[in-house]
Design a protein around this motif. Structure first.
Motif, PDB file in Angstrom:
ATOM      1  N   LYS A  69      49.879  -3.571  10.412  1.00  0.00           N
ATOM      2  CA  LYS A  69      49.271  -2.712   9.394  1.00  0.00           C
ATOM      3  C   LYS A  69      47.741  -2.685   9.563  1.00  0.00           C
ATOM      4  O   LYS A  69      47.115  -1.620   9.501  1.00  0.00           O
ATOM      5  N   GLY A  88      45.245   0.398  10.712  1.00  0.00           N
ATOM      6  CA  GLY A  88      44.055   0.706   9.904  1.00  0.00           C
ATOM      7  C   GLY A  88      42.792   0.751  10.749  1.00  0.00           C
ATOM      8  O   GLY A  88      41.941   1.627  10.575  1.00  0.00           O
ATOM      9  N   ILE A  98      42.776   3.917  12.747  1.00  0.00           N
ATOM     10  CA  ILE A  98      42.436   5.088  11.912  1.00  0.00           C
ATOM     11  C   ILE A  98      40.936   5.082  11.571  1.00  0.00           C
ATOM     12  O   ILE A  98      40.352   6.128  11.300  1.00  0.00           O
ATOM     13  N   PHE A  99      40.310   3.923  11.609  1.00  0.00           N
ATOM     14  CA  PHE A  99      38.857   3.830  11.389  1.00  0.00           C
ATOM     15  C   PHE A  99      38.089   4.134  12.684  1.00  0.00           C
ATOM     16  O   PHE A  99      37.121   4.901  12.688  1.00  0.00           O
ATOM     17  N   PRO A 119      38.226   8.189  14.430  1.00  0.00           N
ATOM     18  CA  PRO A 119      37.275   9.169  13.873  1.00  0.00           C
ATOM     19  C   PRO A 119      35.815   8.759  14.099  1.00  0.00           C
ATOM     20  O   PRO A 119      34.973   9.618  14.360  1.00  0.00           O
ATOM     21  N   LEU A 120      35.546   7.448  14.038  1.00  0.00           N
ATOM     22  CA  LEU A 120      34.165   6.990  14.251  1.00  0.00           C
ATOM     23  C   LEU A 120      33.696   7.363  15.662  1.00  0.00           C
ATOM     24  O   LEU A 120      32.580   7.890  15.839  1.00  0.00           O
ATOM     25  N   PHE A 137      30.586  -6.183   5.532  1.00  0.00           N
ATOM     26  CA  PHE A 137      30.784  -5.305   6.697  1.00  0.00           C
ATOM     27  C   PHE A 137      29.513  -4.502   6.995  1.00  0.00           C
ATOM     28  O   PHE A 137      29.066  -4.422   8.136  1.00  0.00           O
ATOM     29  N   THR A 181      40.064  11.344   7.316  1.00  0.00           N
ATOM     30  CA  THR A 181      40.511   9.990   7.659  1.00  0.00           C
ATOM     31  C   THR A 181      41.416   9.439   6.566  1.00  0.00           C
ATOM     32  O   THR A 181      42.450   8.830   6.853  1.00  0.00           O
ATOM     33  N   TYR A 189      45.308   8.157   6.787  1.00  0.00           N
ATOM     34  CA  TYR A 189      45.676   6.825   6.287  1.00  0.00           C
ATOM     35  C   TYR A 189      46.839   6.962   5.301  1.00  0.00           C
ATOM     36  O   TYR A 189      47.833   6.255   5.381  1.00  0.00           O
ATOM     37  N   HIS A 194      51.083   6.136   5.838  1.00  0.00           N
ATOM     38  CA  HIS A 194      51.771   5.181   4.962  1.00  0.00           C
ATOM     39  C   HIS A 194      53.057   5.781   4.384  1.00  0.00           C
ATOM     40  O   HIS A 194      53.923   5.048   3.920  1.00  0.00           O
ATOM     41  N   LEU A 232      54.805   0.968   7.182  1.00  0.00           N
ATOM     42  CA  LEU A 232      53.636   0.958   6.299  1.00  0.00           C
ATOM     43  C   LEU A 232      53.981   1.267   4.834  1.00  0.00           C
ATOM     44  O   LEU A 232      53.182   1.018   3.940  1.00  0.00           O
ATOM     45  N   PHE A 251      53.329  -0.967   1.700  1.00  0.00           N
ATOM     46  CA  PHE A 251      51.946  -1.248   1.309  1.00  0.00           C
ATOM     47  C   PHE A 251      51.403  -0.160   0.361  1.00  0.00           C
ATOM     48  O   PHE A 251      50.387  -0.359  -0.277  1.00  0.00           O
ATOM     49  N   ILE A 308      46.384  -5.045  -0.351  1.00  0.00           N
ATOM     50  CA  ILE A 308      46.171  -4.962   1.107  1.00  0.00           C
ATOM     51  C   ILE A 308      45.941  -3.510   1.524  1.00  0.00           C
ATOM     52  O   ILE A 308      45.140  -3.232   2.412  1.00  0.00           O
ATOM     53  N   TYR A 309      46.623  -2.585   0.857  1.00  0.00           N
ATOM     54  CA  TYR A 309      46.379  -1.154   1.116  1.00  0.00           C
ATOM     55  C   TYR A 309      44.919  -0.835   0.801  1.00  0.00           C
ATOM     56  O   TYR A 309      44.233  -0.174   1.570  1.00  0.00           O
ATOM     57  N   PHE A 329      42.105  -2.385   3.245  1.00  0.00           N
ATOM     58  CA  PHE A 329      41.963  -1.846   4.600  1.00  0.00           C
ATOM     59  C   PHE A 329      41.897  -0.322   4.620  1.00  0.00           C
ATOM     60  O   PHE A 329      42.288   0.303   5.602  1.00  0.00           O
ATOM     61  N   SER A 378      40.749   2.772   5.648  1.00  0.00           N
ATOM     62  CA  SER A 378      39.967   3.056   6.858  1.00  0.00           C
ATOM     63  C   SER A 378      38.729   3.889   6.565  1.00  0.00           C
ATOM     64  O   SER A 378      37.670   3.682   7.162  1.00  0.00           O
ATOM     65  N   TYR A 411      35.431   2.066   5.533  1.00  0.00           N
ATOM     66  CA  TYR A 411      34.678   1.436   6.624  1.00  0.00           C
ATOM     67  C   TYR A 411      33.999   2.493   7.497  1.00  0.00           C
ATOM     68  O   TYR A 411      32.909   2.270   8.012  1.00  0.00           O
ATOM     69  N   LEU A 412      34.672   3.649   7.622  1.00  0.00           N
ATOM     70  CA  LEU A 412      34.053   4.755   8.380  1.00  0.00           C
ATOM     71  C   LEU A 412      32.787   5.233   7.667  1.00  0.00           C
ATOM     72  O   LEU A 412      31.733   5.408   8.294  1.00  0.00           O
TER      73      LEU A 412
END
Lengths: 42, 363
Positions: free
Chosen positions: A12, A16, A19-20, A23-24, B117, B152, B156, B160, B166, B169, B190-191, B194, B196, B199-200
């Motif tokens: 999982k 993730g 998917i990050f 695109p980055l 991060f 994005t 995601y 799921h 997935l 989650f 947890i979903y 993370f 995505s 963080y992008l």
């Protein structure tokens, strides 16, 4: 938590991260590359 | 001539390639504009950065929205929804605890993670990339951030639903038998940890697109929160004649209660529910592009999961760390990966709700 749960969690998190990162790389890479092209040609 | 249907993975692969074009399109347009206009903003990054500044009060609104503003809006609207009986009698003690913990916990867990991060990890891994794109003009940065963040999140969210491994989650967000502020942030932790696109967005902020990200984030939060509300604020756009054109554009562009409630429906049999699609968060247009969307202008009669067993709040929040004791539950030890693939009544087989991989090709 079992070993199977840990494997599932790892998968999982890995999805993730993909998917990050994809695109980055596309967004940052495109801006960098097109900027490089335009900057070089002018 | 017989046509062979694409396999689910082929559909995902095709849509990924389309996504590549979508991610690049605002960037390509921006550079085409620079080329045609002879503009070179990277030569004067400081000047370009200051070329657009929102009025101070607007900036303050969006800054506060990011911290206490949105939770405050959700709290007020949630109280209104509850007071007028929009949760009916379905907000049981177990649901209440789960919703309240999901409302508070991400603010305690996720914010330190994101701060670490953005402030520690990124400078360590990419020390020279800080503010590398600070020269990107505001409105182009706004378009780039809007597409990058929301597309994005679309992926995601969609994966799921479409990848059975997935599903559990994300299941907690769909188990609520009601819609409203109470379940907007209801997710397995947890979903949430993370996500995505978070963080992008933090990384692109580090690269210098943060000012635009502030406004994209604020607008997106308002739209997604409003789409989850049990107040059907979009109804006038479908019933009042002179508002029809606005409604037509709105329901195609952004998520509304009608399109997003359909995603939370407990059935697709009524022609209104579409839990196999309508994955868009801020923009609904992704669903139209990828063929995963249905627009009905109606609202489902029932929400949630047909196979919901009212699992313990801690199992819904922390699975797979904590398991449910409910027999046959997806969240129980040795429970099925996707509960609705298991026949629940003697003579009746439920239509699969979540694992739509096997059927996505026909969607």
């Amino acid at each position: 938590m079992t070993f199977a749960d840990l494997v599932l969690l790892t998968k999982k998190i890995a999805i993730g991260i993909i998917i990050f990162l994809v695109p980055l790389l596309i967004v940052a890479g495109s801006i960098w590359f097109l900027h490089y092209l335009l900057h070089q040609n002018h | 001539m017989a046509t062979t249907a694409k396999t689910p993975l082929q559909v995902i692969g095709r849509d990924s390639l389309i996504s590549l074009l979508l991610y690049v399109s605002p960037i390509a347009l921006m550079f085409a504009w620079f080329y045609l206009s002879g503009s070179k903003p990277w030569l004067h990054p400081a000047a370009e950065q200051l070329s657009f500044r929102a009025p101070a009060f607007v900036e303050a609104i969006f800054n506060n929205l990011k911290t206490w503003g949105l939770p405050a809006i959700m709290l007020v609207v949630g109280i209104v929804e509850f007071s007028v009986g929009l949760y009916e009698n379905k907000w049981t003690k177990n649901e209440r605890i789960l919703d309240v913990v999901c409302f508070i916990l991400p603010k305690l867990v996720l914010r330190p993670m994101i701060a670490y991060f953005g402030l520690q990890l990124l400078p360590l891994v990419l020390p020279n990339a800080k503010d590398a794109f600070v020269w990107v003009p505001f409105w182009w940065a706004f378009a780039i951030m809007a597409v990058a963040d929301d597309l994005t999140q679309y992926w995601y969210h969609r994966l799921h639903h479409q990848l059975p491994l997935l599903w559990r989650f994300h299941r907690t967000h769909h188990s609520a038998p009601y819609m409203g502020m109470a379940m907007t942030g209801r997710q397995n932790i947890i979903y949430t940890m993370f996500f995505s696109q978070i963080y992008l967005t933090v990384t692109l902020t580090y690269f210098g697109l943060g000012y635009a990200a502030l406004f994209v984030g604020g607008i997106k939060s308002l739209i997604t929160t409003a789409a989850h509300s049990s107040i059907k604020w979009d109804k006038p756009f479908y019933t009042i004649r002179w508002l029809h054109p606005v409604g037509w554009v709105m329901e195609r562009l952004i998520s509304t209660p009608a399109t997003h409630h359909a995603h939370h429906a407990d059935t697709t049999d009524d022609g209104i529910g579409n839990y196999k699609g309508n994955f868009g968060n801020m923009f609904f247009i992704w669903d139209l592009i990828f063929g995963t969307g249905i627009i009905t202008r109606q609202y489902p009669a029932a929400y949630g999961l047909k196979h919901y067993k009212e699992e313990e709040w801690y199992a819904q929040l922390l699975w797979p760390i904590f398991k449910s004791k409910k027999e046959g539950s997806e969240l129980a030890k040795n429970g099925p990966e996707v509960g609705d693939e298991v026949p629940v009544e003697e003579d009746r087989v439920e239509v699969p709700q979540a694992a739509i991989v096997a059927r996505a090709a026909t969607a």
